[in-house]
Design an enzyme around this catalytic site. Structure first.
Site, PDB file in Angstrom:
ATOM      1  N   CYS A   2      -8.072  55.962  12.179  1.00 12.88           N
ATOM      2  CA  CYS A   2      -7.160  54.955  11.650  1.00 12.88           C
ATOM      3  C   CYS A   2      -6.256  54.490  12.792  1.00 12.88           C
ATOM      4  O   CYS A   2      -5.808  55.286  13.602  1.00 12.88           O
ATOM      5  CB  CYS A   2      -6.274  55.445  10.511  1.00 12.88           C
ATOM      6  SG  CYS A   2      -7.188  55.971   9.080  1.00 12.88           S
ATOM      7  N   ARG A  27     -10.691  53.001  16.408  1.00 10.56           N
ATOM      8  CA  ARG A  27     -10.173  54.171  15.685  1.00 10.56           C
ATOM      9  C   ARG A  27     -10.680  54.255  14.247  1.00 10.56           C
ATOM     10  O   ARG A  27     -10.455  55.257  13.561  1.00 10.56           O
ATOM     11  CB  ARG A  27      -8.642  54.150  15.678  1.00 10.56           C
ATOM     12  CG  ARG A  27      -8.032  54.202  17.063  1.00 10.56           C
ATOM     13  CD  ARG A  27      -6.530  54.243  16.973  1.00 10.56           C
ATOM     14  NE  ARG A  27      -6.076  55.481  16.405  1.00 10.56           N
ATOM     15  CZ  ARG A  27      -5.777  56.575  17.074  1.00 10.56           C
ATOM     16  NH1 ARG A  27      -5.889  56.578  18.386  1.00 10.56           N
ATOM     17  NH2 ARG A  27      -5.359  57.660  16.468  1.00 10.56           N
ATOM     18  N   TRP A  74     -10.194  54.525   8.665  1.00 12.30           N
ATOM     19  CA  TRP A  74     -11.366  55.398   8.667  1.00 12.30           C
ATOM     20  C   TRP A  74     -11.153  56.311   7.476  1.00 12.30           C
ATOM     21  O   TRP A  74     -10.299  57.197   7.520  1.00 12.30           O
ATOM     22  CB  TRP A  74     -11.446  56.184   9.978  1.00 12.30           C
ATOM     23  CG  TRP A  74     -12.733  56.937  10.141  1.00 12.30           C
ATOM     24  CD1 TRP A  74     -13.881  56.473  10.731  1.00 12.30           C
ATOM     25  CD2 TRP A  74     -12.995  58.287   9.746  1.00 12.30           C
ATOM     26  NE1 TRP A  74     -14.845  57.450  10.700  1.00 12.30           N
ATOM     27  CE2 TRP A  74     -14.330  58.572  10.106  1.00 12.30           C
ATOM     28  CE3 TRP A  74     -12.258  59.280   9.112  1.00 12.30           C
ATOM     29  CZ2 TRP A  74     -14.930  59.803   9.861  1.00 12.30           C
ATOM     30  CZ3 TRP A  74     -12.850  60.512   8.863  1.00 12.30           C
ATOM     31  CH2 TRP A  74     -14.177  60.760   9.242  1.00 12.30           C
ATOM     32  N   ASN A 100      -1.652  57.174   9.390  1.00 12.02           N
ATOM     33  CA  ASN A 100      -2.813  57.800  10.019  1.00 12.02           C
ATOM     34  C   ASN A 100      -2.593  59.300   9.903  1.00 12.02           C
ATOM     35  O   ASN A 100      -1.563  59.796  10.326  1.00 12.02           O
ATOM     36  CB  ASN A 100      -2.867  57.356  11.494  1.00 12.02           C
ATOM     37  CG  ASN A 100      -3.893  58.118  12.299  1.00 12.02           C
ATOM     38  OD1 ASN A 100      -4.857  58.633  11.755  1.00 12.02           O
ATOM     39  ND2 ASN A 100      -3.678  58.188  13.598  1.00 12.02           N
ATOM     40  N   GLY A 101      -3.525  60.011   9.297  1.00 14.29           N
ATOM     41  CA  GLY A 101      -3.360  61.451   9.119  1.00 14.29           C
ATOM     42  C   GLY A 101      -3.771  61.846   7.708  1.00 14.29           C
ATOM     43  O   GLY A 101      -4.402  61.061   6.998  1.00 14.29           O
ATOM     44  N   GLU A 488     -26.413  65.304  25.788  1.00 10.65           N
ATOM     45  CA  GLU A 488     -25.611  64.087  25.834  1.00 10.65           C
ATOM     46  C   GLU A 488     -26.485  62.845  25.603  1.00 10.65           C
ATOM     47  O   GLU A 488     -26.088  61.916  24.894  1.00 10.65           O
ATOM     48  CB  GLU A 488     -24.863  64.016  27.184  1.00 10.65           C
ATOM     49  CG  GLU A 488     -24.000  62.797  27.408  1.00 10.65           C
ATOM     50  CD  GLU A 488     -22.909  62.588  26.354  1.00 10.65           C
ATOM     51  OE1 GLU A 488     -22.686  63.472  25.525  1.00 10.65           O
ATOM     52  OE2 GLU A 488     -22.309  61.497  26.351  1.00 10.65           O
ATOM     53  N   LYS A 492     -26.015  60.219  22.543  1.00  9.33           N
ATOM     54  CA  LYS A 492     -25.808  58.780  22.743  1.00  9.33           C
ATOM     55  C   LYS A 492     -26.785  57.979  21.895  1.00  9.33           C
ATOM     56  O   LYS A 492     -26.416  56.980  21.290  1.00  9.33           O
ATOM     57  CB  LYS A 492     -26.001  58.385  24.226  1.00  9.33           C
ATOM     58  CG  LYS A 492     -24.930  58.828  25.183  1.00  9.33           C
ATOM     59  CD  LYS A 492     -23.631  58.064  25.087  1.00  9.33           C
ATOM     60  CE  LYS A 492     -22.686  58.702  24.131  1.00  9.33           C
ATOM     61  NZ  LYS A 492     -21.848  59.761  24.561  1.00  9.33           N
ATOM     62  N   GLU A 495     -25.881  58.337  18.012  1.00  5.08           N
ATOM     63  CA  GLU A 495     -24.687  57.647  17.513  1.00  5.08           C
ATOM     64  C   GLU A 495     -24.768  56.134  17.649  1.00  5.08           C
ATOM     65  O   GLU A 495     -24.187  55.414  16.850  1.00  5.08           O
ATOM     66  CB  GLU A 495     -23.404  58.184  18.151  1.00  5.08           C
ATOM     67  CG  GLU A 495     -23.230  57.886  19.605  1.00  5.08           C
ATOM     68  CD  GLU A 495     -21.910  58.406  20.165  1.00  5.08           C
ATOM     69  OE1 GLU A 495     -20.919  58.496  19.428  1.00  5.08           O
ATOM     70  OE2 GLU A 495     -21.876  58.716  21.369  1.00  5.08           O
ATOM     71  N   HIS A 511     -41.407  77.175  21.718  1.00  2.00           N
ATOM     72  CA  HIS A 511     -40.938  78.073  20.665  1.00  2.00           C
ATOM     73  C   HIS A 511     -40.702  77.350  19.344  1.00  2.00           C
ATOM     74  O   HIS A 511     -39.972  77.851  18.507  1.00  2.00           O
ATOM     75  CB  HIS A 511     -39.681  78.802  21.134  1.00  2.00           C
ATOM     76  CG  HIS A 511     -39.912  79.600  22.376  1.00  2.00           C
ATOM     77  ND1 HIS A 511     -40.622  80.783  22.356  1.00  2.00           N
ATOM     78  CD2 HIS A 511     -39.603  79.356  23.676  1.00  2.00           C
ATOM     79  CE1 HIS A 511     -40.704  81.246  23.606  1.00  2.00           C
ATOM     80  NE2 HIS A 511     -40.093  80.393  24.413  1.00  2.00           N
ATOM     81  N   LYS A 610     -13.483  56.620  17.159  1.00  2.00           N
ATOM     82  CA  LYS A 610     -13.431  57.127  18.532  1.00  2.00           C
ATOM     83  C   LYS A 610     -12.631  58.416  18.631  1.00  2.00           C
ATOM     84  O   LYS A 610     -13.001  59.339  19.341  1.00  2.00           O
ATOM     85  CB  LYS A 610     -12.814  56.063  19.437  1.00  2.00           C
ATOM     86  CG  LYS A 610     -12.669  56.521  20.868  1.00  2.00           C
ATOM     87  CD  LYS A 610     -13.520  55.705  21.778  1.00  2.00           C
ATOM     88  CE  LYS A 610     -13.519  56.219  23.189  1.00  2.00           C
ATOM     89  NZ  LYS A 610     -14.865  56.680  23.576  1.00  2.00           N
TER      90      LYS A 610
HETATM   91  O1  M6R Z   1     -11.437  62.151  22.565  1.00  2.00           O
HETATM   92  P1  M6R Z   1     -12.357  63.324  22.712  1.00  2.00           P
HETATM   93  O2  M6R Z   1     -12.991  63.399  24.052  1.00  2.00           O
HETATM   94  O3  M6R Z   1     -11.700  64.618  22.329  1.00  2.00           O
HETATM   95  O4  M6R Z   1     -13.502  63.073  21.649  1.00  2.00           O
HETATM   96  C1  M6R Z   1     -14.471  64.047  21.395  1.00  2.00           C
HETATM   97  C2  M6R Z   1     -15.624  63.484  20.598  1.00  2.00           C
HETATM   98  O5  M6R Z   1     -15.188  63.016  19.361  1.00  2.00           O
HETATM   99  C3  M6R Z   1     -16.324  62.344  21.350  1.00  2.00           C
HETATM  100  O6  M6R Z   1     -16.759  62.736  22.602  1.00  2.00           O
HETATM  101  C4  M6R Z   1     -17.537  61.832  20.538  1.00  2.00           C
HETATM  102  O7  M6R Z   1     -18.516  62.816  20.472  1.00  2.00           O
HETATM  103  C5  M6R Z   1     -18.079  60.543  21.170  1.00  2.00           C
HETATM  104  N1  M6R Z   1     -18.203  59.518  20.172  1.00  2.00           N
HETATM  105  C6  M6R Z   1     -19.425  60.701  21.760  1.00  2.00           C
HETATM  106  O8  M6R Z   1     -19.869  59.530  22.343  1.00  2.00           O
END
Ligand code: M6R
Length: 615
Positions: A2, A27, A74, A100-101, A488, A492, A495, A511, A610
């Site tokens: 949010c 956000r 969000w 937000n929270g 990673e 990517k 997501e 395995h 994010k």
């Molecule tokens: O702000 P942060 O680095 O703590 O965020 C951690 C994860 O939420 C963040 O890396 C998330 O996995 C990304 N969307 C990945 O691309």
């Protein structure tokens, strides 16, 4: 999660608010809303969907005023509907709030308010907060700015949970009120105008002078000034800091997406992460922010690295880096697990919390839990002034600039560089020789050019992405330093493209994972010329023997991969521990181009935000 923006000044508030809100879309983007004090009362517009939908609504049915608040949501409590979109109102309809929270005890509070006759229009926890503050305000003898702050203070005393709040009341025109506990809130100090936002990025078109509100602080702003007090009612000290970046840094420029812009910024951000931190004379790294003497660093018996998502993957590379260069045992642990795990750790354990935003709830909780156990904690953050940066005992900033695409890209490579510096520093204090240190510095220094060179592969990677974009399942494989890179790469793709991608250490194939291999399931092997190259090669052969298509990420000059893989992407060579900084780049581009090919919303993938500030 949010985003909130508040404005008070002499300009038209809706323009400033919507401009700020666009900067916070990363956000959350389920729904959005705006409210302004227009002289007659509170004007409000809300819409389900993206901020563009709200902008269209405001263009069709304009609202006016010089004081206002807005929100991008969000969803946590209550479905994605117009009723649940913020702002929310109190019982009288004269107070509007964005939040937000999470208010954890909202059901009890709501039940008590309903007993008193309050009627709720949404399913949100935030509306309960609005009613609570409104009730307290209506009990005040006079309807002044001070009374509104007091009402908020009393209401927050009854609340369990986290909040970043912005609030307006039609009885107190020209005043904007904010409060924070556990969710970030920044004051923007302008000339004849002041702002509040979840992130300074929302305010840089107006001012770069900001005050980071601390937990349990309240702020009252008007066009010409502001006061900060604590939840107990005392005056609070504050510091005005300057945001490092400008409006240009938070815009897309000529790029179609933030993700692509941020991928292409990495030559510069990798350089910025080491700028001023390499000491040639002593062949080491200088990281003043750690706030630890050499003697203290030498005493470190164990390192724990924690984070979530991409930051955790960076930590996993860091684990290999520190163990290889400094010979200190390292454990890398999901922050969401660490916070509830009672790890038996020696006293001299150093805990690194990695977080781009510096606000991730699980990472923050893991940091606090580690502090409770008496461990020294260090933050590796990008957002200056963020909660993790402030609460840790020391740390290192990444200096990657604002990262707006929801998929983390440039922050990841900056996290790797920072950890390489930490590994170098720790190594030089123990067993690395001067010449070994110098070699590492020389290799680090070459990285920005190598990153730029690897990014020249963009067109070729776009071609490969088109070839495999229709895959339903993708596998990512790597070993040692590049196993976290496989993780990673898979994250990517998941997501941004919503393709079911999973990652495995290459040798784990046999395995179980090998059962997934068929002609329609591409495997991406990260196989640079490192100590385990030949092992990786055998694993690729195993996939090819079962007719699985293979994309291999290798090292320039390699002439083996071309014989076994269907598509080969070669990045510049580097010492084993630095290869992840180069091998991850094609994976970021691959994910980006697949997502574009599939028509996905690259910068704002579904269901994601994010910065994950709820557990
Ligand atoms: O702000 P942060 O680095 O703590 O965020 C951690 C994860 O939420 C963040 O890396 C998330 O996995 C990304 N969307 C990945 O691309």
């Amino acid at each position: 999660m949010c985003g909130i923006v508040g404005y008070v000044g002499r300009a038209e508030a809706p323009r400033a608010l919507l401009q700020g809100l666009r900067r916070l879309e990363y956000r959350g983007y389920d729904s959005a809303g705006i409210a302004t004090l227009n002289g007659a009362g509170i004007a409000v517009r809300k819409s389900v969907g993206r901020i563009a939908d709200l902008e269209r609504l405001v263009a069709e049915k304009p609202i006016h005023g010089h004081t206002g608040i807005c929100h991008t949501r969000w969803a946590t409590h209550g479905a994605v509907t117009q009723e649940n979109a913020h702002p929310h109102f109190d019982q009288s309809g004269r107070l509007a709030i964005v939040h937000n929270g999470v208010i954890e005890n909202y059901l009890d509070l709501r039940a008590a308010l309903e007993e008193e006759g309050h009627v709720f229009r949404s399913q949100t926890d935030t509306e309960v907060l609005a009613h609570l503050v409104g009730r307290e305000f209506d009990r005040q003898p006079a309807h002044t700015k001070g009374a509104l702050v007091e009402a908020l203070r009393t209401a927050l005393g009854q609340v369990i949970g986290t909040y970043g709040i912005a609030m307006i009341h039609q009885d107190v025109p020209g005043v904007l009120i904010g409060a924070r506990r556990g969710s970030p809130l920044v004051l923007g100090i302008g000339k004849g105008e002041n702002l509040l936002a979840s992130d300074a990025a929302a305010m840089v078109s107006h001012t770069r002078d900001v005050v980071y509100l601390k937990d349990y602080e309240l702020a009252a702003l008007d066009a010409d000034g502001f006061q900060i007090t604590t939840l107990q009612g005392d005056g609070a000290g504050y510091e005005i800091s300057q945001v490092e970046y400008t409006e240009k840094d938070v815009s897309k420029g000529d790029y179609p997406h933030y993700m692509l812009k941020e991928i292409f910024e990495q030559s510069g951000t990798v350089r910025d992460a080491m700028r001023g931190r390499l000491v040639l004379d002593e062949a080491t790294a200088k990281l003043g922010g750690l706030e630890m003497s050499n003697a203290e660093l030498r005493d470190v018996e164990r390192v724990v690295i924690t984070g979530c998502g991409t930051a955790l993957h960076a930590g996993m590379v860091g684990e290999y880096m520190i163990e290889t260069l400094a010979h200190i045992p390292v454990e890398c642990e999901f922050a969401s697990e660490l916070r509830y795990r009672n790890l038996p750790l020696p006293k001299d354990t150093l805990v690194f919390a990695i977080s781009q935003s510096g606000e991730t709830a699980d990472t923050l909780a893991a940091l606090r839990e580690s502090q409770r156990k008496g461990h020294r904690t260090l933050g590796i953050c990008n957002n200056v002034g963020s909660t993790i940066a402030r609460e840790s005992d020391g740390g290192v900033y990444m200096h990657a600039g604002p990262e707006i695409g929801v998929a983390a890209t440039k922050s990841f490579t900056s996290q790797l560089v920072v950890q390489a510096l930490i590994a170098l520093l720790l190594g030089r204090l123990t067993h690395l020789s001067h010449s070994e240190g110098l070699n590492i510095i020389r290799e680090l220094d070459k990285l920005p050019d190598k990153v730029a060179k690897a990014l020249e592969l963009n067109d070729e990677i776009a071609r490969i992405a088109r070839k495999y974009a229709q895959a339903k399942v993708m596998l990512f494989m790597g070993r040692q330093f590049n196993y976290p890179i496989a993780l990673e790469g898979a994250l990517k793709v998941k997501e941004t493209s919503y393709i079911a991608a999973s990652a495995h250490p290459s040798a784990e194939l046999k395995h179980g994972v090998i059962a997934l291999i068929d002609e329609a399931t591409p495997s991406v092997f990260i196989a640079p010329r490192d100590a385990v190259f030949e092992k990786n090669l055998s694993n690729i052969e195993e996939v090819k023997a079962r007719k699985g298509p293979v994309i291999a990420i290798g090292t320039e000059g390699d002439d083996h991969l071309g014989h076994v893989a269907d598509d080969v992407i070669l990045v510049p060579e580097a010492p084993d521990f630095l290869t992840p900084i180069l091998t991850v780049l094609p994976l970021q581009l691959l994910a980006y181009h697949i997502a574009v090919e599939l028509g996905r919303d690259v910068d704002k993938p579904r269901n994601l935000a994010k910065s994950v500030t709820v557990e």
